[in-house]
Scaffold this motif. Structure first.
Motif: not given
Length: 127
Positions: A1-23
């Motif tokens: 079975q595959v294991q998944l780990v997310e990262s990259g979340g956080g706090s940002v102001q409206p209009g901002g950007s984020l990149r989430l990753s899943c290994a």
């Protein structure tokens, strides 16, 4: 079975950007459906974006079309979610999901269509 780990979340102001990753790790063989889902407090988990590894044909929820982009790096076994023009309504826990098998017509945005899930990463959009 595959294991998944997310990262990259956080706090940002409206209009901002984020990149989430899943290994992804574990037993990974053949094609998969990969996806991002999110769940806000008091709401049901909803599909955000999906991509099948055999075609790369992406699907997006209407609420994120034109702002979010799902992509993957097969060599690194990593799934990404590029989020732009973030709004307070995007605040949620974001989950990575996977399900084995080729999808020639694209992947469903339904949570029931996925069998493996990560633990989630929090995204908060506020001023």
């Amino acid at each position: 079975q595959v294991q998944l780990v997310e990262s990259g979340g956080g706090s940002v102001q409206p209009g901002g950007s984020l990149r989430l990753s899943c290994a992804a790790s574990g037993y990974i063989s053949g094609y998969y459906c990969m996806g991002w889902f999110r769940q806000a407090p008091g709401k049901e988990r909803e599909g955000v974006a999906t991509i099948p590894t055999n075609t790369g044909r992406t699907s997006y929820a209407d609420s994120v079309k034109g702002r979010f982009n799902i992509s993957r790096d097969s060599a690194r076994k990593t799934l990404y979610l590029h989020m732009n023009s973030l709004q307070p309504e995007d605040t949620a826990m974001y989950y990575c999901a996977a399900d084995p098998g080729a999808r020639w017509g694209g992947c469903n945005l339904d949570t029931k269509a996925f069998s493996s899930w990560g633990q989630g990463t929090q995204v908060t959009v506020s001023s």
